[in-house]
Design a protein around this motif. Structure first.
Motif, short mmCIF file in Angstrom:
data_model
loop_
_atom_site.label_atom_id
_atom_site.label_comp_id
_atom_site.label_asym_id
_atom_site.label_seq_id
_atom_site.Cartn_x
_atom_site.Cartn_y
_atom_site.Cartn_z
N LEU A 47 0.83 -1.20 0.00
CA LEU A 47 0.00 0.00 0.00
C LEU A 47 0.87 1.25 0.00
CD1 LEU A 47 -3.38 0.52 1.39
CD2 LEU A 47 -1.70 2.18 2.18
N LEU A 48 0.70 2.09 -1.02
CA LEU A 48 1.53 3.28 -1.17
C LEU A 48 0.74 4.54 -0.84
CD1 LEU A 48 3.28 2.57 -4.62
CD2 LEU A 48 3.83 1.67 -2.37
N GLU A 49 1.31 5.35 0.05
CA GLU A 49 0.70 6.65 0.33
C GLU A 49 0.83 7.52 -0.92
OE1 GLU A 49 3.06 8.21 3.52
OE2 GLU A 49 2.30 6.77 4.98
N GLN A 50 -0.01 8.56 -1.00
CA GLN A 50 0.07 9.45 -2.15
C GLN A 50 1.45 10.10 -2.25
OE1 GLN A 50 -3.51 11.59 -3.01
NE2 GLN A 50 -2.36 13.32 -3.84
N GLY A 51 2.05 10.45 -1.11
CA GLY A 51 3.38 11.06 -1.11
C GLY A 51 4.43 10.12 -1.69
N THR A 52 4.27 8.82 -1.43
CA THR A 52 5.20 7.82 -1.99
C THR A 52 5.03 7.74 -3.50
OG1 THR A 52 5.17 6.55 0.06
CG2 THR A 52 5.75 5.35 -1.94
N VAL A 53 3.77 7.72 -3.95
CA VAL A 53 3.50 7.69 -5.39
C VAL A 53 4.09 8.94 -6.05
CG1 VAL A 53 1.66 7.73 -7.14
CG2 VAL A 53 1.44 6.26 -5.13
N HIS A 89 -10.67 9.85 0.95
CA HIS A 89 -10.54 10.97 0.02
C HIS A 89 -11.44 12.13 0.42
CE1 HIS A 89 -11.17 13.20 -3.84
NE2 HIS A 89 -9.86 13.19 -3.73
N GLY A 90 -12.66 11.82 0.84
CA GLY A 90 -13.58 12.88 1.27
C GLY A 90 -13.03 13.64 2.47
N LEU A 91 -12.37 12.92 3.37
CA LEU A 91 -11.85 13.55 4.59
C LEU A 91 -10.55 14.29 4.36
CD1 LEU A 91 -12.63 10.55 6.96
CD2 LEU A 91 -13.49 12.87 7.33
N THR A 92 -9.68 13.78 3.49
CA THR A 92 -8.33 14.34 3.38
C THR A 92 -7.99 14.89 2.01
OG1 THR A 92 -7.32 12.27 2.61
CG2 THR A 92 -7.50 12.55 5.00
N ARG A 95 -5.46 10.06 -1.69
CA ARG A 95 -5.77 8.67 -2.02
C ARG A 95 -4.57 7.79 -1.70
NH1 ARG A 95 -7.57 12.01 -6.23
NH2 ARG A 95 -9.78 11.74 -6.70
N VAL A 96 -4.79 6.48 -1.68
CA VAL A 96 -3.67 5.53 -1.56
C VAL A 96 -3.71 4.60 -2.78
CG1 VAL A 96 -3.54 5.61 0.97
CG2 VAL A 96 -5.05 3.94 -0.14
N THR A 380 -8.83 11.27 12.30
CA THR A 380 -7.60 10.82 12.95
C THR A 380 -7.03 9.60 12.23
OG1 THR A 380 -8.09 11.67 15.12
CG2 THR A 380 -6.82 9.67 15.07
N LEU A 381 -7.93 8.69 11.86
CA LEU A 381 -7.46 7.51 11.13
C LEU A 381 -7.03 7.92 9.72
CD1 LEU A 381 -8.98 3.97 11.13
CD2 LEU A 381 -8.15 4.98 9.03
N ALA A 382 -7.91 8.68 9.04
CA ALA A 382 -7.69 8.96 7.61
C ALA A 382 -6.39 9.73 7.36
CB ALA A 382 -8.89 9.72 7.05
N GLU A 383 -6.14 10.78 8.13
CA GLU A 383 -4.97 11.62 7.79
C GLU A 383 -3.65 10.89 8.03
OE1 GLU A 383 -4.45 15.34 9.76
OE2 GLU A 383 -4.57 14.49 11.77
N ASN A 384 -3.66 9.97 8.98
CA ASN A 384 -2.46 9.15 9.20
C ASN A 384 -2.34 8.06 8.13
OD1 ASN A 384 -0.98 9.76 11.89
ND2 ASN A 384 -3.15 10.01 12.36
N TYR A 385 -3.47 7.46 7.78
CA TYR A 385 -3.46 6.34 6.83
C TYR A 385 -2.98 6.80 5.45
CZ TYR A 385 -5.04 1.93 4.77
OH TYR A 385 -5.09 0.71 4.14
N VAL A 386 -3.46 7.96 4.99
CA VAL A 386 -3.03 8.43 3.66
C VAL A 386 -1.60 8.98 3.71
CG1 VAL A 386 -5.39 8.97 2.91
CG2 VAL A 386 -3.97 10.79 3.89
N GLY A 387 -1.09 9.22 4.92
CA GLY A 387 0.30 9.64 5.06
C GLY A 387 0.42 11.08 5.52
N LEU A 388 1.18 11.28 6.60
CA LEU A 388 1.42 12.64 7.09
C LEU A 388 2.34 13.35 6.09
CD1 LEU A 388 1.81 11.85 10.89
CD2 LEU A 388 -0.15 12.89 9.73
N PRO A 389 2.27 14.69 6.07
CA PRO A 389 3.05 15.42 5.05
C PRO A 389 4.56 15.16 5.16
CG PRO A 389 1.85 16.93 6.53
CD PRO A 389 1.48 15.55 6.93
N LEU A 390 5.21 15.19 4.01
CA LEU A 390 6.67 15.09 3.95
C LEU A 390 7.16 16.53 3.89
CD1 LEU A 390 6.75 12.33 1.31
CD2 LEU A 390 8.47 12.41 3.11
N GLU A 391 7.63 17.03 5.03
CA GLU A 391 8.02 18.46 5.00
C GLU A 391 9.33 18.64 4.24
OE1 GLU A 391 7.54 18.06 8.96
OE2 GLU A 391 5.40 18.12 8.51
#
Ligand code: APR
Ligand code: PHB
Length: 391
Positions: A47-53, A89-92, A95-96, A380-391
């Motif tokens: 499973l790839l976070e959007q930031g990884t993609v 997606h609706g919350l954050t 996508r993953v 809380t679940l969604a924002e962690n699951y899709v990946g916290l920002p890569l600063e």
């Protein structure tokens, strides 16, 4: 032999680091203990976070990922026989993507060989020397012959069981660890996925997860004992257990059976070694930290580490000296600990703990209900699951 950066390990961390350095005009040599066939065939999470993609896309190694990856906008939490959708997606707005780790590895190996980047498979007895000096040296054996490589920096990307972390003299690392009293039995089956999105199921008999690799390939996991013997799990028992754990109150059976192509046991552990550096050795990925797979963070953390490491190495190679590398460990660890917390929380919320009493059992169910019913809980679940920002 001489190079700028010596990289140990050709998993996602080592291969992506070599690629990002190549794009920045920096030379490296990758040394891998196993064969190409072995690393390309090793089945891991997917499973790839959007930031990884985004990082793989910017690096020009995501063409097949965009063709074959399955984009997901939500997931299901199932407990008490009922499913609850978390609208990621609706919350954050993010996508993953489902795409097997070994597919990422295949794409990165093809890219590396495509431009003729040095990549040695079956490197035996890899050892590190002079890490606290100015010119570290890596030695190994190749087809029985002794080889050595001088470099400016060593990147330890050799996974949890590698030699890099253990090359750091005693007293320099602090280890934080939790071993869970259960494991996952995972299968790959030639059957359509149970649902178009992932299902994370909490059941009195234990956790189960239904995920996938393609429209015709399912990946399914069952919580089991840490010392579980696969010989005790004939296919029929696995399917029966999966049907029970995904049971719905309306009696619908969703898991689709098919030939089982692969079976394995995955241990569950949380682990962090700090700092991710000793002298001129920098650790990245599983060499420095492990998360239980419930939060799907392992490969994403490895990618984030080498993204930061490549930036720091670029500054170092442009002449900023060792100071350019000073912030690496701190920057990674700030994000890693948040992913550790999330993976631990998801694991605690969804698994059966044999020692839990009736009170803890009720609290676990209340937590799941809160996550599903409250927007704040779901977020809380969604924002962690899709990946916290890569600063
Ligand atoms: N010398 C050379 N290579 C080694 C050595 C060694 N002594 N020991 C291990 N390796 C290799 C392994 O064979 C493997 O190919 O290092 C590589 C490490 O790759 P991974 O274990 O995939 O680790 P990493 O690249 O950090 O990726 C993390 O892997 O385990 C999953 O969940 C985890 O998804 C995460 C990802
Ligand atoms: C997988 O697809 O293998 C997978 C997905 C999500 C997880 C763990 C594994 O949390």
């Amino acid at each position: 032999m001489r190079t700028q950066i010596g990289i140990i390990g050709a998993g996602p961390a080592g291969l992506l680091l070599a690629h990002l350095l190549h794009l920045a005009g920096i030379e490296s040599v990758v040394l891998e203990a196993r064969s190409r066939r072995y690393v390309e065939g090793r089945i891991r999470a997917g499973l790839l976070e959007q930031g990884t993609v985004d990082i793989l896309t910017q690096g020009g190694v995501a063409d097949r990922l965009h063709r074959e990856g399955m984009v997901h906008e939500g997931l299901e939490l199932r407990f008490d026989g009922e499913g609850h959708r978390i609208d990621l997606h609706g919350l954050t707005g993010r996508r993953v993507t489902i795409y097997g780790q070994q597919e990422v590895v295949k794409d990165l190996i093809a890219a590396r060989l495509g431009y003729g980047g040095p990549l040695v498979f079956e490197a035996e007895d890899v050892a590190l020397h002079g890490l606290d000096g100015e010119r570290p040296r890596i030695t190994w054996r190749e087809g029985g012959e002794a080889r050595s490589l001088d470099c400016d920096i060593v990147a330890g990307c050799d996974g949890f069981h590698g030699i890099c972390r253990d090359s750091i003299p005693p007293g320099h690392l602090t280890v934080y660890e939790r071993v869970y009293p259960f494991a996952w039995l995972g299968i790959l089956a030639a059957a359509p996925p149970a649902s178009h999105e992932l299902i994370y199921a909490r059941h009195a008999r234990g956790f189960a997860l239904a995920t996938m690799r393609s429209p015709t390939l399912s990946r399914l996991y069952l919580q089991c004992r840490p010392d579980e013997d696969l010989a005790q799990w004939p296919d029929s028992r696995i399917w029966e257990e999966l049907h029970r754990r995904f049971e719905r109150r309306d009696g619908a059976r969703q898991v689709k059976e098919g030939p089982i192509l692969q079976k394995g046991i995955t241990a569950m552990r949380s682990f962090v070694a700090e700092p991710m550096r000793y002298g001129r050795l920098f650790l990245a990925g599983d060499a420095a930290h492990i998360v239980p797979p419930t939060g799907a963070k392992g490969m994403n953390l490895a990618v984030a580490d080498v993204y930061y490491l490549a930036q720091a190495l670029e500054a170092f190679c442009r002449g900023q000296g060792m100071a350019a590398l000073d912030g690496y460990s701190r920057r990674c660890l700030a994000r890693i600990w948040k992913a550790q917390r999330f993976s631990w929380w998801m694991t605690a919320m969804l698994h059966r703990f044999d020692e839990a009493d009736a009170f803890e059992h009720k609290v676990q169910l209340a937590e799941l209900a809160y996550v599903c019913e409250s927007r704040a809980g779901a977020m809380t679940l969604a924002e962690n699951y899709v990946g916290l920002p890569l600063e």
